[in-house]
Write an enzyme that holds these catalytic residues in place. Structure first.
Site, PDB file in Angstrom:
ATOM      1  N   PHE A 121     -38.002  24.835 -17.223  1.00 45.25           N
ATOM      2  CA  PHE A 121     -36.682  24.404 -16.768  1.00 45.25           C
ATOM      3  C   PHE A 121     -35.742  25.613 -16.661  1.00 45.25           C
ATOM      4  O   PHE A 121     -35.760  26.478 -17.538  1.00 45.25           O
ATOM      5  CB  PHE A 121     -36.158  23.409 -17.804  1.00 45.25           C
ATOM      6  CG  PHE A 121     -35.000  22.578 -17.350  1.00 45.25           C
ATOM      7  CD1 PHE A 121     -35.175  21.586 -16.393  1.00 45.25           C
ATOM      8  CD2 PHE A 121     -33.736  22.766 -17.893  1.00 45.25           C
ATOM      9  CE1 PHE A 121     -34.108  20.803 -15.996  1.00 45.25           C
ATOM     10  CE2 PHE A 121     -32.666  21.982 -17.498  1.00 45.25           C
ATOM     11  CZ  PHE A 121     -32.852  20.998 -16.545  1.00 45.25           C
TER      12      PHE A 121
ATOM     13  N   ASP B 291     -40.796  22.615 -25.440  1.00 43.69           N
ATOM     14  CA  ASP B 291     -39.667  21.802 -24.990  1.00 43.69           C
ATOM     15  C   ASP B 291     -40.224  20.447 -24.566  1.00 43.69           C
ATOM     16  O   ASP B 291     -40.998  20.355 -23.604  1.00 43.69           O
ATOM     17  CB  ASP B 291     -38.954  22.493 -23.818  1.00 43.69           C
ATOM     18  CG  ASP B 291     -37.647  21.793 -23.470  1.00 43.69           C
ATOM     19  OD1 ASP B 291     -37.562  20.572 -23.687  1.00 43.69           O
ATOM     20  OD2 ASP B 291     -36.721  22.465 -22.976  1.00 43.69           O
TER      21      ASP B 291
ATOM     22  N   TYR C 158     -31.417  12.109 -23.549  1.00 45.75           N
ATOM     23  CA  TYR C 158     -30.754  11.302 -22.499  1.00 45.75           C
ATOM     24  C   TYR C 158     -31.653  10.993 -21.315  1.00 45.75           C
ATOM     25  O   TYR C 158     -31.266  10.265 -20.424  1.00 45.75           O
ATOM     26  CB  TYR C 158     -29.455  11.964 -22.022  1.00 45.75           C
ATOM     27  CG  TYR C 158     -29.573  13.379 -21.500  1.00 45.75           C
ATOM     28  CD1 TYR C 158     -30.076  13.628 -20.232  1.00 45.75           C
ATOM     29  CD2 TYR C 158     -29.142  14.455 -22.264  1.00 45.75           C
ATOM     30  CE1 TYR C 158     -30.169  14.921 -19.750  1.00 45.75           C
ATOM     31  CE2 TYR C 158     -29.235  15.759 -21.791  1.00 45.75           C
ATOM     32  CZ  TYR C 158     -29.750  15.978 -20.536  1.00 45.75           C
ATOM     33  OH  TYR C 158     -29.847  17.255 -20.057  1.00 45.75           O
ATOM     34  N   LYS C 159     -32.866  11.559 -21.301  1.00 48.08           N
ATOM     35  CA  LYS C 159     -33.786  11.271 -20.194  1.00 48.08           C
ATOM     36  C   LYS C 159     -34.566  10.000 -20.528  1.00 48.08           C
ATOM     37  O   LYS C 159     -33.988   8.935 -20.580  1.00 48.08           O
ATOM     38  CB  LYS C 159     -34.679  12.480 -19.951  1.00 48.08           C
ATOM     39  CG  LYS C 159     -33.858  13.637 -19.403  1.00 48.08           C
ATOM     40  CD  LYS C 159     -34.622  14.927 -19.304  1.00 48.08           C
ATOM     41  CE  LYS C 159     -33.680  15.989 -18.737  1.00 48.08           C
ATOM     42  NZ  LYS C 159     -34.083  17.345 -19.109  1.00 48.08           N
TER      43      LYS C 159
ATOM     44  N   ARG D  36     -38.428  13.213  -6.821  1.00 48.78           N
ATOM     45  CA  ARG D  36     -39.114  12.813  -8.054  1.00 48.78           C
ATOM     46  C   ARG D  36     -38.927  11.314  -8.247  1.00 48.78           C
ATOM     47  O   ARG D  36     -37.808  10.808  -8.158  1.00 48.78           O
ATOM     48  CB  ARG D  36     -38.545  13.559  -9.265  1.00 48.78           C
ATOM     49  CG  ARG D  36     -38.766  15.069  -9.221  1.00 48.78           C
ATOM     50  CD  ARG D  36     -38.413  15.700 -10.548  1.00 48.78           C
ATOM     51  NE  ARG D  36     -37.104  15.260 -11.041  1.00 48.78           N
ATOM     52  CZ  ARG D  36     -36.631  15.557 -12.236  1.00 48.78           C
ATOM     53  NH1 ARG D  36     -37.359  16.253 -13.085  1.00 48.78           N
ATOM     54  NH2 ARG D  36     -35.417  15.151 -12.593  1.00 48.78           N
TER      55      ARG D  36
HETATM   56  C1  LIG Z   1     -33.260  18.310 -19.270  1.00 45.03           C
HETATM   57  C2  LIG Z   1     -33.849  19.516 -19.862  1.00 45.03           C
HETATM   58  C3  LIG Z   1     -33.043  20.382 -20.588  1.00 45.03           C
HETATM   59  C4  LIG Z   1     -31.586  20.049 -20.729  1.00 45.03           C
HETATM   60  O1  LIG Z   1     -30.926  20.841 -21.587  1.00 45.03           O
HETATM   61  P1  LIG Z   1     -29.470  20.469 -22.108  1.00 45.03           P
HETATM   62  O2  LIG Z   1     -29.043  21.711 -22.729  1.00 45.03           O
HETATM   63  O3  LIG Z   1     -29.619  19.342 -23.079  1.00 45.03           O
HETATM   64  O4  LIG Z   1     -28.655  20.088 -20.927  1.00 45.03           O
HETATM   65  C5  LIG Z   1     -33.632  21.508 -21.137  1.00 45.03           C
HETATM   66  N1  LIG Z   1     -34.952  21.749 -20.979  1.00 45.03           N
HETATM   67  C6  LIG Z   1     -35.752  20.914 -20.268  1.00 45.03           C
HETATM   68  C7  LIG Z   1     -37.207  21.208 -20.130  1.00 45.03           C
HETATM   69  C8  LIG Z   1     -35.218  19.780 -19.687  1.00 45.03           C
HETATM   70  O5  LIG Z   1     -35.982  18.952 -18.992  1.00 45.03           O
END
Ligand SMILES: *Cc1c(COP(=O)(O)O)cnc(C)c1O
Length: 421
Positions: free
Chosen positions: A128, A207, A232-233, A382
């Site tokens: 990410f 992660d 939140y996902k 997606r």
């Molecule tokens: C959604 C996501 C994040 C989001 O990070 P925040 O700091 O909570 O906004 C980080 N890493 C991955 C792999 C994600 O999918």
């Protein structure tokens, strides 16, 4: 059974679905809206609305400051312990705090500090963007004395497993990867890569943002030292809900929070000016926990625990297989490419489809077809069904509308990109 392209096929799957009962626990006001973006923002559980009202009106409204002694203070541990059950960890190995990005920073820096003579961080190009930015920030903090080795995926879909194993060496201080890649849904074999990192004496930090709540995770069984993840996902914790971090029990005392704060102290209210960290996972908390958003995560976790990750995964695989079957029948002939692994074991809970007009198609779906997928540049749609609230018929309907959009050329007028897709 009827052919996969018949609506009755989806209806039959829904009738036999043991998790179908969970759908009624979510707010689904508009029955005609097809929501396929649970991998970016999970739906609202009905119980969350009630819980928030209670926290606001009774706990904040009436209990006031006394709330800290009546459950607020321990909320990061309490919610963390529930997440622990979903990811195969012990209750005192997980805590909720900050965002995923910040937690990644805290654990990555803490890990690197234990081995100052190692100069390399290994990751991949499927990770990410925020994870990369955090690593780049860490490199800058080390005056560029730490390098980031970004291993590239060969086909842009699958993780470069062999090349990663080759990259992890005796100079590697940290390996960090997304368990499930946000763009393609590729799922790493966590145990295998973790073992390789361990053999070379490097820290492994996973992660779990795209796997928690959708793919079974067994941190203890896989001997994972460090992990972070998002609530939140798939977990339906609400927009911007705080994230979690995991540190294996035997490592907690070895690692120091690089953003030490009063809420991670052994004695929070001693107001002593020296910092003595909490002996356990609490040391990774920095500032005051966001009670409202923390409490909002809990009702959703209870639903996930009740359904059970193995049943969730079973349905999720069925759902992504179904999406892929419809892609083959309807969308491949229209120029859509599958950008996710075909092999279910290597795939997370969403399916990515590439199309040269992907962004325009996404916009047409949202603005006139009442379908919400999401879009990741340059050309990827997606589709993220959630086993707890997405029915097979909803998938059927969403895919049918996607096909109609392209067949009728409805996307051709959409050229302006909005900020959030
Ligand atoms: C959604 C996501 C994040 C989001 O990070 P925040 O700091 O909570 O906004 C980080 N890493 C991955 C792999 C994600 O999918």
């Amino acid at each position: 059974m009827s052919p996969v392209t018949d609506r009755t096929y989806a209806q039959a799957l829904d009738r036999r679905d043991p998790l179908a009962v969970f759908r009624q626990h979510f707010v689904l006001e508009d029955r005609d809206l097809i929501y396929l973006d649970g991998n970016s923002l999970g739906r609202l559980p009905k119980a969350t609305a009630q819980r928030l009202q209670q926290v606001i009106e009774q706990e904040w409204g009436q209990t006031l400051i006394r709330g800290w002694n009546q459950g607020w203070m321990e909320a990061p541990e309490r919610v963390g312990a529930k997440i622990a059950q979903l990811i195969g960890a012990a209750p005192d190995e997980v805590i909720v705090a900050d965002s995923t990005s910040i937690n990644l920073f805290k654990l990555a820096v803490a890990a690197l500090r234990t081995q100052p003579l190692r100069h390399k961080i290994v990751t991949d190009d499927l990770n990410f963007p925020s994870d990369h930015h955090i690593l780049q920030g860490i490199r800058a903090l080390h005056d560029d004395k730490v390098q980031i080795q970004m291993v590239g995926s060969q086909d842009g879909v699958h993780g470069p497993v062999q090349a990663l194993c080759d990259a992890i060496d005796q100079d590697t201080g940290l390996v960090t990867l997304s368990h499930v890649a946000y763009k393609t849904s590729f799922a790493y074999e966590v145990k295998f890569i973790t073992q390789r990192a361990e053999q070379q004496g490097a820290w492994m930090l996973w992660d779990l943002s795209h796997s928690v709540g959708s793919v079974p995770v067994r941190l203890n069984a896989w001997n994972v030292p460090l992990a972070v993840g998002c609530t939140y996902k798939h977990l339906c914790g609400g927009p911007g809900a705080p994230a979690f971090l995991y540190v294996r029990k035997d490592l907690q005392q070895r690692l120091l929070n690089p953003i030490p704060g009063w809420m991670g102290k052994r004695n929070v209210f001693d107001f002593d000016l020296t910092y003595e960290p909490d002996p356990g996972i609490r040391r990774f908390v920095t500032g005051t926990p966001p009670i409202l958003s923390l409490c909002a995560i809990e009702p959703a976790l209870d639903l996930f625990l009740k359904a059970g990750m193995d049943r969730i995964r079973e349905k999720s695989v069925q759902q992504t297989e179904y999406v892929i079957a419809l892609w083959r029948a309807w969308l491949e002939p229209l120029g859509f490419a599958l950008r996710s692994p075909l092999e279910a074991a290597r795939r997370g809970a969403h399916v990515s489809l590439g199309h040269p007009q992907g962004l325009s198609i996404d916009l047409a779906l949202i603005q006139e077809m009442k379908v919400i997928p999401d879009f990741r540049p340059p050309d990827t749609l997606r589709l993220g069904p959630c086993p707890l609230y997405t029915s097979f018929e909803e998938i059927y309907e969403g895919m049918a509308r996607l096909r109609t959009t392209v067949l009728e050329g409805r996307h051709e007028k959409y050229t302006q990109a909005p900020r959030v897709t």
